[in-house]
Design an enzyme around this catalytic site. Structure first.
Site, PDB file in Angstrom:
ATOM      1  N   LYS A 298       3.912   3.630  11.644  1.00 54.30           N
ATOM      2  CA  LYS A 298       4.586   2.265  11.935  1.00 54.30           C
ATOM      3  C   LYS A 298       5.813   2.543  12.792  1.00 54.30           C
ATOM      4  CE  LYS A 298       3.211  -0.302   7.796  1.00 54.30           C
ATOM      5  NZ  LYS A 298       3.461  -0.818   6.588  1.00 54.30           N
TER       6      LYS A 298
ATOM      7  N   HIS B 178       8.453  -8.223  -1.849  1.00 57.71           N
ATOM      8  CA  HIS B 178       8.864  -6.984  -2.208  1.00 57.71           C
ATOM      9  C   HIS B 178       9.879  -7.131  -3.306  1.00 57.71           C
ATOM     10  CE1 HIS B 178       8.406  -5.344   2.006  1.00 57.71           C
ATOM     11  NE2 HIS B 178       7.424  -4.750   1.305  1.00 57.71           N
TER      12      HIS B 178
ATOM     13  N   ARG C  42      -1.687  -7.314  -2.766  1.00 57.31           N
ATOM     14  CA  ARG C  42      -1.695  -8.852  -2.653  1.00 57.31           C
ATOM     15  C   ARG C  42      -2.879  -9.444  -2.419  1.00 57.31           C
ATOM     16  NH1 ARG C  42       1.770  -7.158   2.642  1.00 57.31           N
ATOM     17  NH2 ARG C  42       0.081  -5.437   2.326  1.00 57.31           N
TER      18      ARG C  42
ATOM     19  N   SER D 132       5.913  -7.370   5.936  1.00 60.44           N
ATOM     20  CA  SER D 132       7.034  -7.318   6.845  1.00 60.44           C
ATOM     21  C   SER D 132       6.840  -7.607   8.319  1.00 60.44           C
ATOM     22  CB  SER D 132       7.781  -5.832   6.650  1.00 60.44           C
ATOM     23  OG  SER D 132       8.237  -5.848   5.307  1.00 60.44           O
TER      24      SER D 132
HETATM   25  O1  PNS Z   1       5.245  -0.113   2.780  1.00 53.46           O
HETATM   26  P1  PNS Z   1       4.085   0.920   3.650  1.00 53.46           P
HETATM   27  O2  PNS Z   1       4.294   1.057   5.069  1.00 53.46           O
HETATM   28  O3  PNS Z   1       2.791   0.806   2.914  1.00 53.46           O
HETATM   29  O4  PNS Z   1       4.764   2.489   2.822  1.00 53.46           O
HETATM   30  C1  PNS Z   1       3.973   3.641   2.927  1.00 53.46           C
HETATM   31  C2  PNS Z   1       4.668   4.799   2.373  1.00 53.46           C
HETATM   32  C3  PNS Z   1       5.920   5.099   2.866  1.00 53.46           C
HETATM   33  C4  PNS Z   1       4.801   4.536   0.670  1.00 53.46           C
HETATM   34  C5  PNS Z   1       3.590   5.846   2.484  1.00 53.46           C
HETATM   35  O5  PNS Z   1       3.382   5.957   3.642  1.00 53.46           O
HETATM   36  C6  PNS Z   1       4.164   7.231   1.763  1.00 53.46           C
HETATM   37  O6  PNS Z   1       4.156   7.418   0.559  1.00 53.46           O
HETATM   38  N1  PNS Z   1       4.608   8.049   2.521  1.00 53.46           N
HETATM   39  C7  PNS Z   1       5.129   9.362   2.157  1.00 53.46           C
HETATM   40  C8  PNS Z   1       4.310  10.583   2.654  1.00 53.46           C
HETATM   41  C9  PNS Z   1       3.119  10.844   1.467  1.00 53.46           C
HETATM   42  O7  PNS Z   1       3.441  11.226   0.362  1.00 53.46           O
HETATM   43  N2  PNS Z   1       1.903  10.858   2.081  1.00 53.46           N
HETATM   44  C10 PNS Z   1       0.671  10.967   1.300  1.00 53.46           C
HETATM   45  C11 PNS Z   1       0.355   9.661   0.483  1.00 53.46           C
HETATM   46  S1  PNS Z   1      -1.110  10.063  -0.452  1.00 53.46           S
END
Ligand code: PNS
Length: 159
Positions: free
Chosen positions: A41, A17, A90, A127
């Site tokens: 998660k 990150h 990745r 993570s």
């Molecule tokens: O590190 P991660 O777990 O891949 O992060 C995922 C995250 C938090 C970026 C994603 O779940 C997110 O954007 N959540 C916010 C809710 C949202 O906007 N959902 C619609 C996505 S199209």
């Protein structure tokens, strides 16, 4: 002003990150690193703990801001006048999930997603793997920034 957001769970922030944050900060005027809730998660660290670790490890980056958001990412972008999301890729396995989110975020609010390839040094790093290895006593000191390693040890020792 070229202002982008780099969202994630950051539970906890890894060297992968951090590498991406530093590279994104070179390309944009301002990078908002934001902790969002991924409902799929369960966290090891609270959102406030993740924010504190992110702030500590990005202290040397003057154009990086750390924040959290609730709800939709596109709403955070609209409120803060951010027109693009930065994501790291990745491997091919990331692609399908990221592509879906990118297209949905564009559909919802015409927010673009910019993909950066992961540094090959960290392409295997996530993570959840760091936490799993640390839980079983493996050495993750080269995978996360030093303050995060210290927090991980403390949290896991506490049980
Ligand atoms: O590190 P991660 O777990 O891949 O992060 C995922 C995250 C938090 C970026 C994603 O779940 C997110 O954007 N959540 C916010 C809710 C949202 O906007 N959902 C619609 C996505 S199209």
């Amino acid at each position: 002003m070229r202002r982008v957001v780099y969202p994630g769970s950051f539970d906890p922030v890894t060297n992968g990150h951090l590498d991406l944050i530093v590279r994104a900060a070179r390309l944009h005027d301002e990078v908002f690193v934001v902790v969002g809730a991924n409902l799929a998660k369960e966290g090891l660290f609270s959102v406030d703990e993740r924010l504190a670790m992110l702030r500590e490890v990005t202290r040397g980056q003057p154009n990086v801001r750390v924040d959290k958001f609730r709800g939709l990412l596109v709403e955070f972008c609209q409120t803060h006048h951010i027109s693009a999301i930065v994501k790291g890729l990745r491997a091919v396995s990331d692609f399908e999930y990221e592509m879906e989110m990118a297209q949905m975020n564009y559909r919802l609010a015409e927010i673009e997603t910019l993909f950066m390839t992961a540094n090959p040094l960290y392409a295997f790093l996530r993570s959840s793997l760091v936490k799993e290895i640390a839980r079983y006593g493996g050495d993750v000191s080269s995978l996360v920034p030093a303050p995060v390693f210290a927090q991980l040890q403390k949290r896991l020792a506490a049980g």
